[in-house]
Enzyme design. Sequence first.
Site, PDB file in Angstrom:
ATOM      1  CB  THR A 114      -0.942   0.007   1.217  1.00  0.00           C
ATOM      2  OG1 THR A 114      -1.857  -1.090   1.100  1.00  0.00           O
ATOM      3  CG2 THR A 114      -1.737   1.298   1.300  1.00  0.00           C
TER       4      THR A 114
ATOM      5  CB  SER B 249      -7.361  -2.450  -4.799  1.00  0.00           C
ATOM      6  OG  SER B 249      -6.728  -2.982  -3.652  1.00  0.00           O
TER       7      SER B 249
ATOM      8  CG  ASN C  86      -4.954  -5.846  -2.341  1.00  0.00           C
ATOM      9  OD1 ASN C  86      -3.953  -5.331  -1.853  1.00  0.00           O
ATOM     10  ND2 ASN C  86      -6.028  -6.145  -1.628  1.00  0.00           N
TER      11      ASN C  86
ATOM     12  CB  THR D 193      34.543 -38.578 -13.408  1.00  0.00           C
ATOM     13  OG1 THR D 193      35.397 -39.731 -13.412  1.00  0.00           O
ATOM     14  CG2 THR D 193      34.137 -38.258 -14.845  1.00  0.00           C
TER      15      THR D 193
ATOM     16  CB  SER E  28      48.503 -13.224   0.802  1.00  0.00           C
ATOM     17  OG  SER E  28      48.876 -13.402   2.152  1.00  0.00           O
TER      18      SER E  28
ATOM     19  CE  LYS F 233      47.363 -17.973  -1.231  1.00  0.00           C
ATOM     20  NZ  LYS F 233      45.982 -17.502  -1.403  1.00  0.00           N
TER      21      LYS F 233
END
Length: 464
Positions: free
Chosen positions: A102, A141, A143, A188, A319, A325
């Site tokens: 609303t 409305s 709604n 896999t 890092s 890194k």
Amino acid sequence: MEDFRIESDLLGELQVPINSYYGVQTQRAVNNFQISNHKLSDYKEFVRALGVVKLGAAKANFKLGLLSEEIYKSIEFASNELIQGRYFDEFPVDMIQGGAGTSVNMNANEVIANIALEFMGKAKGDYAFCSPNDHVNLSQSTNDAYPTALKLALFDMNKQLILALEKLFFAFDKKAEEFREFIKMGRTQLQDAVPMTLGQEFEGFAITLKKEIIALRRVSLSFLETNMGATAIGTGLNAAPGYAELCTKEIAEILNEPVVLAENLVEATSDTSAFVEYSGSLKKLSIKLSKICNDLRLLASGPRTGLFEINLPPKQPGSSIMPGKVNPVIPEVVNQVCFKVIGNDLTVAFAAEAGQLQLNVMEPIIGFSIMESIQYLTNAMETLRKECIDGITANAEHLKKEVQNSIGIVTALNPHIGYKASTKIAKQALETGESVYQLVLEQNLLSKEQLDEILNPKNMLGPI
């Protein structure tokens, strides 16, 4: 000190900033709901969609003789101002709110009414000449107006999401072609399997995303079904005969999209399954994206003790303690976006289930969750494409060496020496460190010519 004007509603009088185009009910919502720091103004597609809904309603009401020409023209001007991207700052309502939307609906009604009043040469708040409720919200409305605007906004946002997804698909597809000749080992369960090309792996990434482009286009069509004319619960109380069909037609013409009226307005007013289905599609896309990012991080792991099959573009030092890194920060951030979207989907599911009787009052959190997911995913896919995929390179020699030294290529011998002999060779190779190739020759299982032909990696990339 800011000047105020006084407006009143059911609960009494309240101060509203004198220059604001919103009114008393919007101000109450601002006072009541300070929850997320995400405002309606942050989602411009939603504000534009509210303009479309209010314009469609005004057109229908005018054609049905329910609005004077002066008021209609003023509302038409004001609604078009929203559609054209103006007055976004006049929508300060929090995206998370009670009241089934609303506050959003009234925010739009008040802003449009005050723009219209200014267009008519009247003062803001002089609602006798153009009322947020009696004129802008006529035959509506919350709604029906709120969910319709929400759906139209999501339909619009989905277009941008698909555009980002299409670009990401093409980026993967381009890499698939670039890596077409690079032989590597497939895996896999994180164990060596059989050879493939890096191009085939990236083509798999591309195709799985392509499927989601099709899915998102399909599922978003449900957002073009409107319940305008349902008013409060779907019975159409206070809407004129023919209004529902006419309003829907006007909205379709404004957007140039196939907007249709729901088959049953009572059902459509309480049902939120379109949001659930679309959110589920976002979750599915997120799961796929996260899996791809997991694979990219694995393939780029190392550089000395990981798979080191591809190189991701270096983006920042990795890092504060380990010199040299560099971390896969772009796939990592996309993973986190995907987790957020998956969580948002759970929120949508709980909110949809919480609907009661003729209305689901939880639509604000449904809408906010989906909009957030679309926005995050769009940004994440653009980032992944620009900052990662486009710059990936292959470690071709390392890939080739992995294949040559792999025990997994023994699988190709199954049709020629049998599973039992192949298993024995694999076990011996693992225990002794000798190559599959050498062991087969030593045991006179195949001639060198036969073995070279069978174990040529390119001959192991498809059916025999």
